[in-house]
Write a protein that holds these residues in place. Structure first.
Motif, short mmCIF file in Angstrom:
data_model
loop_
_atom_site.label_atom_id
_atom_site.label_comp_id
_atom_site.label_asym_id
_atom_site.label_seq_id
_atom_site.Cartn_x
_atom_site.Cartn_y
_atom_site.Cartn_z
N LYS A 80 0.85 -1.20 0.00
CA LYS A 80 0.00 0.00 0.00
C LYS A 80 0.88 1.25 0.00
O LYS A 80 2.09 1.15 0.23
N ARG A 359 -8.83 2.90 4.24
CA ARG A 359 -8.38 3.58 3.01
C ARG A 359 -9.59 3.72 2.10
O ARG A 359 -10.58 3.01 2.26
N SER A 361 -11.03 3.25 -1.76
CA SER A 361 -10.69 2.59 -3.02
C SER A 361 -10.60 3.64 -4.11
O SER A 361 -11.16 4.74 -3.98
N GLU A 395 -10.77 -1.27 3.33
CA GLU A 395 -10.95 -0.37 2.19
C GLU A 395 -12.41 0.02 2.04
O GLU A 395 -13.28 -0.85 1.92
#
Ligand SMILES: Nc1ncnc2c1ncn2[C@@H]1O[C@H](COP(=O)(O)OP(=O)(O)OP(=O)(O)O)[C@@H](O)[C@H]1O
Length: 471
Positions: A80, A359, A361, A395
């Motif tokens: 990542k 996070r 996408s 995500e």
């Protein structure tokens, strides 16, 4: 989302050449950390001039002592995006320096790592941003990691995102406006950040160490507006504090009073406000004497005051007194450059608040950009908070057509209907439903609070309170 345009006219575009000339330092490495491409600026930043890099890996450069750590290696390991400060060793008499690097993994269709692209900025550029940030107190998420690092360096943290040209213009204007004591009228749709801008003006004015008093004129029942704004004396009305009380104007003495939803002020109160602006004096309800108050007035509205003046709903003389410095805040859909920075600001905020590390996408970012944001930044804040809370994995995947449906489905699933375990606390599930329902009503009513309140069957003041509570 398309990322490349005018293909026919630019078939001969050589991306490698462009990357090599990039002002930002760029390093591309393959899945084995072998160097594939460096920009000239990166060669200079890492002091690699004249070094033969054929077949060399990032490990080789670290072992040879060119620099300390590698965000590219960290990125390969974790799969990542990774950011950090990299110390570069000076040659001969040169001093050691630092660059701030961000490495992003690039995967193939099967999810295998193909390349890592590393962008970095030099210490000198960082210092430049530190000064700019200090001066402008801007929070651009394009350099969000940098600004986080810089805010530690400079002890500053920008809360107002202004990445678009339109918002930067507003902020520049605010810095000028802040120096004077003139009345400001901020207009713009609900949730565009009128209060944020008002606070920015206060925080950059000579009154910044005094109080900022926000007043939502739409949320005060009309029979209480006068006593709330100007206070009252002993026994002015039943149910009041027997000793009397100062009003919000007196509270704001030496500071700033922010009169939000000024268009909702009843006509008799408009005349009283006009007098306050003209004389700088207030009179408590039930009192005979006038008192001097020195409160800077910043007013705001999402209504068209000129139209209201024409209809006789707003006093023309007050309108002109308020409109000395008009400031229009554009809706979010007209300043798309602010969308991603805001989204990251909220994501970081809610990650911190809930102790998570979610996070977004790539698809989410495209969807955020494509959406029309009828509820503006407030809606964005709610959307991100909702997704941070209800997404089980790391995500979050924001989709709008499905917003109502998908989160309702998840909540009903999580409430046990489909045998899924309950993971969302009842309070969040209920707040979440209420927010979505209000957002949908506002969307259907093109952002009109009065109409949405009618549809929802609640009083406008109640809806204002609910919207403010969501902030
Ligand atoms: N430029 C910005 N940067 C960071 N946060 C923002 C910005 N603009 C708005 N926000 C956030 O969006 C939410 C709504 O902003 P705000 O209350 O200032 O909007 P408003 O225009 O005053 O709304 P209303 O018309 O309903 O009073 C708040 O949570 C605020 O912190």
């Amino acid at each position: 989302m398309k990322y490349f345009y005018q293909y026919e006219d630019n078939k001969d575009l050589n991306l490698q050449e462009l990357l090599i000339e990039s002002f930002d330092n760029i390093l591309i490495t393959d899945c084995k950390a072998r160097i594939v491409l460096l920009s000239k600026s990166m060669v200079k930043a890492l002091r690699l001039e004249g070094v033969d890099l054929s077949g060399k890996t990032v490990h080789d450069l670290i072992l040879s002592g060119y620099y300390t750590k590698s965000t590219a290696l960290e990125c390969m390991k974790l799969g990542k995006q990774c950011s950090g400060i990299v110390h570069v060793t000076g040659k001969g008499n040169e001093k050691d320096t630092a660059v701030f690097s961000t490495s992003t993994p690039i995967f193939d269709d099967k999810g295998m790592l193909r390349y890592v692209i590393t962008n970095s900025r030099n210490e000198a550029a960082l210092e430049f941003y530190a000064r700019e940030l200090e001066a402008e107190k801007l929070n651009s998420a394009k350099y969000q990691d940098v600004s986080k690092y810089l805010s530690k360096l400079a002890g500053s943290s920008g809360e107002v995102v202004a990445n678009s040209a339109a918002m930067q213009k507003v902020i520049r204007l605010c810095s000028l406006i802040a120096k004077s004591d003139s009345v400001v009228l901020i207009t713009g749709e609900s949730g565009v950040g009128k209060e944020v801008v008002a606070r920015y003006i206060h925080d950059h004015s000579p009154r910044k160490d005094e109080v900022f008093v926000p007043v939502n004129c739409g949320a005060i029942p009309s029979d209480l507006v006068e006593s709330e704004l100007f206070g009252y004396t002993k026994g002015a009305f039943t149910g009041a504090n027997p000793n009397g009380s100062a009003g919000l104007f007196e509270l704001a003495h030496k500071g700033t009073i922010f009169l939000d939803e000024i268009g909702e002020l009843p006509l008799p109160m408009q005349s009283k406000l006009l007098r306050v602006i003209e004389t700088g004096e207030i009179r408590r309800l039930g009192d005979t004497k006038y008192r001097k108050v020195d409160a800077r007035i910043v007013a705001a509205t999402n209504r068209n005051l000129e139209e209201m003046v024409k209809k006789g709903e707003f006093r023309e003389d007050l309108f002109y007194r308020l409109n000395v410095i008009p400031l229009l805040i554009s809706p979010l859909r007209d300043r798309k450059e602010d969308i991603i920075p805001l989204a990251y600001m909220f994501l970081n905020r809610f990650n911190r608040k809930f102790g998570l590390d979610k996070r977004m996408s790539k698809k989410s970012l495209d969807n955020l950009l494509d959406y029309s944001w009828p509820g503006n930044i407030r809606e964005m804040r709610n959307v991100i908070e909702r997704y941070v809370i209800i997404t089980p994995g790391d995500e979050i995947d924001i989709t709008f057509e499905e917003t109502m449906k998908s989160s309702q489905t998840r909540i009903s699933m999580e409430s046990g209907e489909s045998g899924e375990p309950v993971t969302v606390p009842l309070k969040y599930a209920m707040d979440d439903f209420e927010r979505k329902y209000i957002e949908a009503a506002l969307r259907d009513c093109n952002g009109s609070i009065a109409k949405a309140a009618e549809v929802l069957g609640i009083h406008r003041t109640h809806l204002y309170k609910k919207l403010k509570k969501q902030d």
